[in-house]
Design a protein around this motif. Structure first.
Motif, PDB file in Angstrom:
ATOM      1  N   PHE A  43       9.137   7.308   6.654  1.00  0.00           N
ATOM      2  CA  PHE A  43       9.934   6.713   7.726  1.00  0.00           C
ATOM      3  C   PHE A  43       9.147   5.612   8.414  1.00  0.00           C
ATOM      4  CE2 PHE A  43      11.623  11.130   7.627  1.00  0.00           C
ATOM      5  CZ  PHE A  43      12.865  10.818   7.121  1.00  0.00           C
ATOM      6  N   VAL A  44       9.342   4.406   7.965  1.00  0.00           N
ATOM      7  CA  VAL A  44       8.680   3.251   8.546  1.00  0.00           C
ATOM      8  C   VAL A  44       9.781   2.324   9.054  1.00  0.00           C
ATOM      9  CG1 VAL A  44       7.153   1.300   8.098  1.00  0.00           C
ATOM     10  CG2 VAL A  44       6.755   3.472   6.948  1.00  0.00           C
ATOM     11  N   TYR A  45       9.726   1.980  10.356  1.00  0.00           N
ATOM     12  CA  TYR A  45      10.751   1.138  10.968  1.00  0.00           C
ATOM     13  C   TYR A  45      10.224  -0.281  11.086  1.00  0.00           C
ATOM     14  CZ  TYR A  45      14.207  -0.603  14.261  1.00  0.00           C
ATOM     15  OH  TYR A  45      15.186  -1.322  14.864  1.00  0.00           O
ATOM     16  N   PRO A  46      10.935  -1.278  10.538  1.00  0.00           N
ATOM     17  CA  PRO A  46      10.479  -2.669  10.672  1.00  0.00           C
ATOM     18  C   PRO A  46      10.923  -3.243  12.021  1.00  0.00           C
ATOM     19  CG  PRO A  46      12.382  -2.578   9.252  1.00  0.00           C
ATOM     20  CD  PRO A  46      12.050  -1.161   9.624  1.00  0.00           C
ATOM     21  N   PHE A  47       9.999  -3.366  12.929  1.00  0.00           N
ATOM     22  CA  PHE A  47      10.314  -3.864  14.268  1.00  0.00           C
ATOM     23  C   PHE A  47      10.629  -5.350  14.267  1.00  0.00           C
ATOM     24  CE2 PHE A  47       8.118   0.066  15.254  1.00  0.00           C
ATOM     25  CZ  PHE A  47       8.956   0.602  16.220  1.00  0.00           C
ATOM     26  N   THR A  48      10.471  -6.034  13.168  1.00  0.00           N
ATOM     27  CA  THR A  48      10.814  -7.457  13.099  1.00  0.00           C
ATOM     28  C   THR A  48      12.316  -7.668  13.179  1.00  0.00           C
ATOM     29  OG1 THR A  48      10.853  -7.322  10.689  1.00  0.00           O
ATOM     30  CG2 THR A  48       8.781  -8.009  11.715  1.00  0.00           C
ATOM     31  N   LEU A  49      13.112  -6.659  12.858  1.00  0.00           N
ATOM     32  CA  LEU A  49      14.570  -6.775  12.917  1.00  0.00           C
ATOM     33  C   LEU A  49      15.131  -6.509  14.311  1.00  0.00           C
ATOM     34  CD1 LEU A  49      15.524  -4.879   9.649  1.00  0.00           C
ATOM     35  CD2 LEU A  49      15.445  -7.334  10.005  1.00  0.00           C
ATOM     36  N   GLU A  50      14.314  -5.991  15.214  1.00  0.00           N
ATOM     37  CA  GLU A  50      14.792  -5.576  16.536  1.00  0.00           C
ATOM     38  C   GLU A  50      15.462  -6.707  17.326  1.00  0.00           C
ATOM     39  OE1 GLU A  50      15.547  -2.615  19.269  1.00  0.00           O
ATOM     40  OE2 GLU A  50      14.633  -2.401  17.327  1.00  0.00           O
ATOM     41  N   PRO A  51      14.860  -7.898  17.513  1.00  0.00           N
ATOM     42  CA  PRO A  51      15.529  -8.945  18.310  1.00  0.00           C
ATOM     43  C   PRO A  51      16.862  -9.382  17.687  1.00  0.00           C
ATOM     44  CG  PRO A  51      13.236  -9.511  17.937  1.00  0.00           C
ATOM     45  CD  PRO A  51      13.527  -8.305  17.113  1.00  0.00           C
ATOM     46  N   HIS A  52      16.906  -9.481  16.394  1.00  0.00           N
ATOM     47  CA  HIS A  52      18.149  -9.883  15.723  1.00  0.00           C
ATOM     48  C   HIS A  52      19.251  -8.847  15.964  1.00  0.00           C
ATOM     49  CE1 HIS A  52      20.800 -11.568  12.714  1.00  0.00           C
ATOM     50  NE2 HIS A  52      20.853 -10.393  12.104  1.00  0.00           N
ATOM     51  N   THR A  53      18.894  -7.581  15.863  1.00  0.00           N
ATOM     52  CA  THR A  53      19.863  -6.509  16.056  1.00  0.00           C
ATOM     53  C   THR A  53      20.374  -6.469  17.492  1.00  0.00           C
ATOM     54  OG1 THR A  53      18.722  -5.227  14.365  1.00  0.00           O
ATOM     55  CG2 THR A  53      20.254  -4.041  15.761  1.00  0.00           C
ATOM     56  N   VAL A  54      19.482  -6.653  18.442  1.00  0.00           N
ATOM     57  CA  VAL A  54      19.879  -6.635  19.850  1.00  0.00           C
ATOM     58  C   VAL A  54      20.792  -7.823  20.156  1.00  0.00           C
ATOM     59  CG1 VAL A  54      18.990  -6.873  22.204  1.00  0.00           C
ATOM     60  CG2 VAL A  54      17.885  -5.332  20.600  1.00  0.00           C
ATOM     61  N   THR A  55      20.508  -8.989  19.596  1.00  0.00           N
ATOM     62  CA  THR A  55      21.337 -10.173  19.823  1.00  0.00           C
ATOM     63  C   THR A  55      22.738  -9.965  19.249  1.00  0.00           C
ATOM     64  OG1 THR A  55      19.376 -11.549  19.660  1.00  0.00           O
ATOM     65  CG2 THR A  55      21.490 -12.657  19.451  1.00  0.00           C
ATOM     66  N   ILE A  56      22.801  -9.457  18.060  1.00  0.00           N
ATOM     67  CA  ILE A  56      24.102  -9.213  17.434  1.00  0.00           C
ATOM     68  C   ILE A  56      24.888  -8.171  18.227  1.00  0.00           C
ATOM     69  CG2 ILE A  56      25.232  -8.226  15.397  1.00  0.00           C
ATOM     70  CD1 ILE A  56      23.125  -9.566  13.695  1.00  0.00           C
ATOM     71  N   GLU A  57      24.212  -7.135  18.674  1.00  0.00           N
ATOM     72  CA  GLU A  57      24.884  -6.069  19.417  1.00  0.00           C
ATOM     73  C   GLU A  57      25.424  -6.575  20.758  1.00  0.00           C
ATOM     74  OE1 GLU A  57      26.476  -2.400  20.359  1.00  0.00           O
ATOM     75  OE2 GLU A  57      25.791  -3.198  18.454  1.00  0.00           O
ATOM     76  N   SER A  58      24.662  -7.408  21.448  1.00  0.00           N
ATOM     77  CA  SER A  58      25.134  -7.915  22.745  1.00  0.00           C
ATOM     78  C   SER A  58      26.326  -8.842  22.552  1.00  0.00           C
ATOM     79  CB  SER A  58      24.004  -8.617  23.492  1.00  0.00           C
ATOM     80  OG  SER A  58      23.614  -9.789  22.794  1.00  0.00           O
ATOM     81  N   SER A  59      26.290  -9.687  21.517  1.00  0.00           N
ATOM     82  CA  SER A  59      27.434 -10.568  21.274  1.00  0.00           C
ATOM     83  C   SER A  59      28.656  -9.755  20.847  1.00  0.00           C
ATOM     84  CB  SER A  59      27.094 -11.618  20.218  1.00  0.00           C
ATOM     85  OG  SER A  59      26.889 -11.008  18.963  1.00  0.00           O
ATOM     86  N   ARG A  60      28.451  -8.698  20.109  1.00  0.00           N
ATOM     87  CA  ARG A  60      29.567  -7.836  19.712  1.00  0.00           C
ATOM     88  C   ARG A  60      30.192  -7.165  20.924  1.00  0.00           C
ATOM     89  NH1 ARG A  60      30.788  -2.607  18.595  1.00  0.00           N
ATOM     90  NH2 ARG A  60      28.779  -1.910  19.351  1.00  0.00           N
ATOM     91  N   ARG A  61      29.339  -6.719  21.846  1.00  0.00           N
ATOM     92  CA  ARG A  61      29.866  -6.067  23.057  1.00  0.00           C
ATOM     93  C   ARG A  61      30.654  -7.036  23.929  1.00  0.00           C
ATOM     94  NH1 ARG A  61      24.867  -2.110  24.782  1.00  0.00           N
ATOM     95  NH2 ARG A  61      25.236  -0.576  23.141  1.00  0.00           N
ATOM     96  N   THR A  62      30.157  -8.268  24.078  1.00  0.00           N
ATOM     97  CA  THR A  62      30.892  -9.250  24.879  1.00  0.00           C
ATOM     98  C   THR A  62      32.226  -9.597  24.215  1.00  0.00           C
ATOM     99  OG1 THR A  62      29.673 -11.055  23.829  1.00  0.00           O
ATOM    100  CG2 THR A  62      28.841 -10.254  25.943  1.00  0.00           C
ATOM    101  N   THR A  63      32.226  -9.692  22.884  1.00  0.00           N
ATOM    102  CA  THR A  63      33.474  -9.972  22.177  1.00  0.00           C
ATOM    103  C   THR A  63      34.462  -8.828  22.358  1.00  0.00           C
ATOM    104  OG1 THR A  63      32.250 -11.229  20.522  1.00  0.00           O
ATOM    105  CG2 THR A  63      34.468 -10.542  19.926  1.00  0.00           C
ATOM    106  N   LEU A  64      33.983  -7.611  22.248  1.00  0.00           N
ATOM    107  CA  LEU A  64      34.863  -6.455  22.447  1.00  0.00           C
ATOM    108  C   LEU A  64      35.408  -6.405  23.871  1.00  0.00           C
ATOM    109  CD1 LEU A  64      33.081  -3.601  20.462  1.00  0.00           C
ATOM    110  CD2 LEU A  64      35.238  -4.702  19.927  1.00  0.00           C
ATOM    111  N   ALA A  65      34.567  -6.732  24.846  1.00  0.00           N
ATOM    112  CA  ALA A  65      35.017  -6.735  26.241  1.00  0.00           C
ATOM    113  C   ALA A  65      36.080  -7.821  26.458  1.00  0.00           C
ATOM    114  CB  ALA A  65      33.836  -6.938  27.176  1.00  0.00           C
ATOM    115  N   ALA A  66      35.878  -8.995  25.841  1.00  0.00           N
ATOM    116  CA  ALA A  66      36.867 -10.069  25.979  1.00  0.00           C
ATOM    117  C   ALA A  66      38.193  -9.676  25.341  1.00  0.00           C
ATOM    118  CB  ALA A  66      36.336 -11.349  25.345  1.00  0.00           C
ATOM    119  N   HIS A  67      38.123  -9.056  24.174  1.00  0.00           N
ATOM    120  CA  HIS A  67      39.357  -8.601  23.517  1.00  0.00           C
ATOM    121  C   HIS A  67      40.058  -7.532  24.346  1.00  0.00           C
ATOM    122  CE1 HIS A  67      39.184 -10.817  19.766  1.00  0.00           C
ATOM    123  NE2 HIS A  67      37.909 -10.512  19.635  1.00  0.00           N
TER     124      HIS A  67
END
Length: 172
Positions: A43-67
């Motif tokens: 179980f090795v987690y690549p922390f290099t993906l963390e900022p990308h994942t957080v950015t995508i998640e925040s944009s998804r949440r704002t889109t869902l809130a707008a809808h």
């Protein structure tokens, strides 16, 4: 001696069904890899993906809130439109009616009696009055002519024109 409840079944012969057979034993391959004592190393987690994942998640949440906001506004407008149509239908039946307002009470003017208010005054005008805060509707439009009325008028015109032509023929 006590007899067993299964003593009668002991003398019944068992018959083996030809459709049933014993499965073959499973043979494990010789090169099978055994499980390790601890799987934490896998179980090795690549922390290099963390900022990308957080950015995508925040944009998804704002889109869902707008809808969601747009959907709520649409549903609210539909409900308001239904209420508005219902009020208009009620006002067509009873002008000045407000569903959540007070009761409509007709008021009389001077010597106007109830029959004059509904059938018009002697001078041909209507004098129906409501409370001062009620709105007055314009007079209803003249009745529309039906297809049958038009047909009768056309037939009468044809009959009148044919009778004038026949009169001129007889007089000549």
């Amino acid at each position: 001696m006590t007899q067993s409840p299964y003593a009668a079944a002991a003398s019944i012969p068992l018959i083996k069904s030809p459709s049933l057979r014993v499965p073959r034993p499973v043979e494990l391959p010789q090169d099978i890899h055994p499980l390790p004592d601890s799987v934490n190393n896998y179980f090795v987690y690549p922390f290099t993906l963390e900022p990308h994942t957080v950015t995508i998640e925040s944009s998804r949440r704002t889109t869902l809130a707008a809808h969601a906001a747009r959907r709520e506004a649409y549903l609210r407008s539909r409900e308001e439109e239904k209420e508005r149509r219902k009020r208009e239908a009620l006002r067509r039946i009873a002008p000045g009616f407000e569903p959540h307002g007070s009761l409509l009470v007709p008021t009389t003017k001077g010597s106007t009696i109830a029959s004059d208010a509904y059938h018009g005054d002697r001078d041909g005008t209507r004098s129906t009055s409501y409370d001062s805060n009620q709105t007055h509707l314009p007079p209803p439009p003249p009745p529309t002519r039906s297809v049958m009325d038009d047909l009768v008028d056309q037939l009468a015109a044809l009959e009148g024109s044919s009778s004038t032509q026949s009169n001129s023929t007889f007089s000549a």
